[in-house]
Design an enzyme around this catalytic site. Structure first.
Site, PDB file in Angstrom:
ATOM      1  N   ILE A  12       0.926  -1.309   0.025  1.00  0.00           N
ATOM      2  CA  ILE A  12       0.018   0.029  -0.058  1.00  0.00           C
ATOM      3  C   ILE A  12       0.731   1.153  -0.010  1.00  0.00           C
ATOM      4  CG2 ILE A  12      -1.849   1.160   1.089  1.00  0.00           C
ATOM      5  CD1 ILE A  12      -2.324  -1.645   2.531  1.00  0.00           C
ATOM      6  N   THR A  72       4.235   2.172   2.460  1.00  0.00           N
ATOM      7  CA  THR A  72       5.352   2.897   2.087  1.00  0.00           C
ATOM      8  C   THR A  72       4.992   4.484   2.781  1.00  0.00           C
ATOM      9  OG1 THR A  72       4.399   4.032   0.130  1.00  0.00           O
ATOM     10  CG2 THR A  72       5.350   1.740  -0.013  1.00  0.00           C
ATOM     11  N   LYS A 102      10.678   9.041  10.384  1.00  0.00           N
ATOM     12  CA  LYS A 102       9.297   9.675  10.922  1.00  0.00           C
ATOM     13  C   LYS A 102       8.426   8.592  11.676  1.00  0.00           C
ATOM     14  CE  LYS A 102       7.182  13.115   9.090  1.00  0.00           C
ATOM     15  NZ  LYS A 102       6.513  13.738   8.000  1.00  0.00           N
ATOM     16  N   ASP A 144       9.313   6.980  -2.313  1.00  0.00           N
ATOM     17  CA  ASP A 144       8.742   8.336  -2.646  1.00  0.00           C
ATOM     18  C   ASP A 144       8.462   7.875  -4.188  1.00  0.00           C
ATOM     19  OD1 ASP A 144       8.227  10.718  -4.040  1.00  0.00           O
ATOM     20  OD2 ASP A 144       9.939  11.908  -3.183  1.00  0.00           O
ATOM     21  N   ASN A 187      -2.330   4.138  -3.280  1.00  0.00           N
ATOM     22  CA  ASN A 187      -3.055   5.190  -2.245  1.00  0.00           C
ATOM     23  C   ASN A 187      -2.376   6.315  -2.264  1.00  0.00           C
ATOM     24  OD1 ASN A 187      -4.888   5.771  -0.110  1.00  0.00           O
ATOM     25  ND2 ASN A 187      -2.882   5.905   0.932  1.00  0.00           N
ATOM     26  N   TYR A 244      -6.865  18.682  -8.630  1.00  0.00           N
ATOM     27  CA  TYR A 244      -6.812  17.313  -7.908  1.00  0.00           C
ATOM     28  C   TYR A 244      -8.018  16.527  -8.667  1.00  0.00           C
ATOM     29  CZ  TYR A 244      -7.828  14.054  -4.313  1.00  0.00           C
ATOM     30  OH  TYR A 244      -8.228  13.122  -3.276  1.00  0.00           O
ATOM     31  N   LYS A 260      -6.803  12.893 -10.378  1.00  0.00           N
ATOM     32  CA  LYS A 260      -7.538  11.539 -10.185  1.00  0.00           C
ATOM     33  C   LYS A 260      -8.349  11.007 -11.280  1.00  0.00           C
ATOM     34  CE  LYS A 260      -6.273  11.259  -5.841  1.00  0.00           C
ATOM     35  NZ  LYS A 260      -5.608   9.777  -5.536  1.00  0.00           N
ATOM     36  N   THR A 313      -9.721  12.103   7.624  1.00  0.00           N
ATOM     37  CA  THR A 313      -8.415  11.827   7.567  1.00  0.00           C
ATOM     38  C   THR A 313      -7.599  13.183   7.836  1.00  0.00           C
ATOM     39  OG1 THR A 313      -8.042  11.936   5.144  1.00  0.00           O
ATOM     40  CG2 THR A 313      -8.800   9.916   5.964  1.00  0.00           C
TER      41      THR A 313
END
Length: 269
Positions: free
Chosen positions: A8, A33, A39, A52, A79, A144, A148, A179
């Site tokens: 994912i 990933t 972090k 990346d 994702n 955006y 998509k 989210t």
């Protein structure tokens, strides 16, 4: 049968993390990933790999590491993505390119790196996480929507190109879910002397409210599991509030100008 291996992208937070956690609980071996592994040194939900998606070499390195560990890849879930808002006229080109690099070119990089192994296995499933916004040009979210929407269309092509190899491809378009996407989204600044100041400012507040009031991202995870368990996935799936999904149907049946009026009215709520 052995547990399926799932990768994912963008798995360290948000929808990606929800999908990974849910699939792990349901017996899958999950790898997520993140661009910066340091972090997430305390991340325990499933294993993370550094990647990346905008950098083909980074993608290749992560896929090679995964295959070294597991020797196969059964499900790829693209994702990773970034949000972007702003009037087209006032959105910097470097931010537009970054959005397309992440939301469109990035998934293609991961697909290219994954296909040789899936062909070798003679099986595999690719799920591209798109957006209901990809079905329509939304005001101040055009970049955006376009990124998509492009991913939706290229998935249609990819399905036909890879069908002879036993590889299935599909899209899953979520609506608004609660989210942290708003925190990482690029917002073109609201300029005092901008002709878009009032209209963009009002819509920006509405966008953030929609995300905050969004559904539980586990709904997306449950839909992903359903797709994985299907023998022959369809081309497109949607998940989200009824009116968000219904808006796609309305676009098909209403005259363009009527639909445009509805979008403008909704944006100004």
């Amino acid at each position: 049968m052995d547990s399926k291996i799932v990768l994912i992208t963008g798995g360290s937070s948000g929808i990606g993390k929800a999908i990974g956690t849910y699939l792990s609980k349901n017996g899958f071996i999950v790898y997520g990933t993140t661009r910066n592994l340091k972090k997430y040194s305390d991340f325990k939900d499933f294993e993370l790999l550094e990647m990346d998606v905008r950098q083909p070499e980074s993608v290749k390195k992560a896929i090679e590491l995964l295959l070294k560990k597991e020797s196969r890849l059964d499900v790829l879930i693209n994702n990773a993505g970034v949000g972007i808002t702003g009037p087209l006229e006032e959105t910097p080109n470097n931010e537009i390119l970054n959005a397309f690099d992440t939301n469109f070119i990035g998934p293609l990089n991961v697909i290219k790196a994954s296909l040789p192994q899936m062909r070798k296995q003679k099986c595999g499933l690719i799920i591209n996480i798109t957006s209901i916004a990809g079905y329509m040009g939304l005001p101040f979210r055009g970049i955006y929507s376009a990124s998509k929407g492009a991913l939706e269309l290229i998935t249609e092509s990819l399905r036909m190109e890879t069908k002879d190899f036993g590889i299935e491809c599909t899209c899953l378009a979520p609506g608004d879910f609660a989210t942290n996407i708003a925190a990482g989204r690029y917002h073109a600044p609201i300029k005092e002397n901008s002709p878009y100041k009032e209209s963009y400012g009002a819509i920006l507040n509405s966008i953030d409210e929609d995300v905050d009031k969004g559904g539980n991202p586990e709904e997306v995870a449950k839909k992903v599991l359903q797709i994985i368990n299907m023998k022959k996935p369809k081309v497109h799936y949607k998940v989200g509030a009824f009116m968000q999904k219904f808006s796609i149907i309305l676009k098909r049946v209403l005259p363009d100008t009527w639909y445009e009026h509805l979008l403008i009215k909704h944006s100004k709520k």
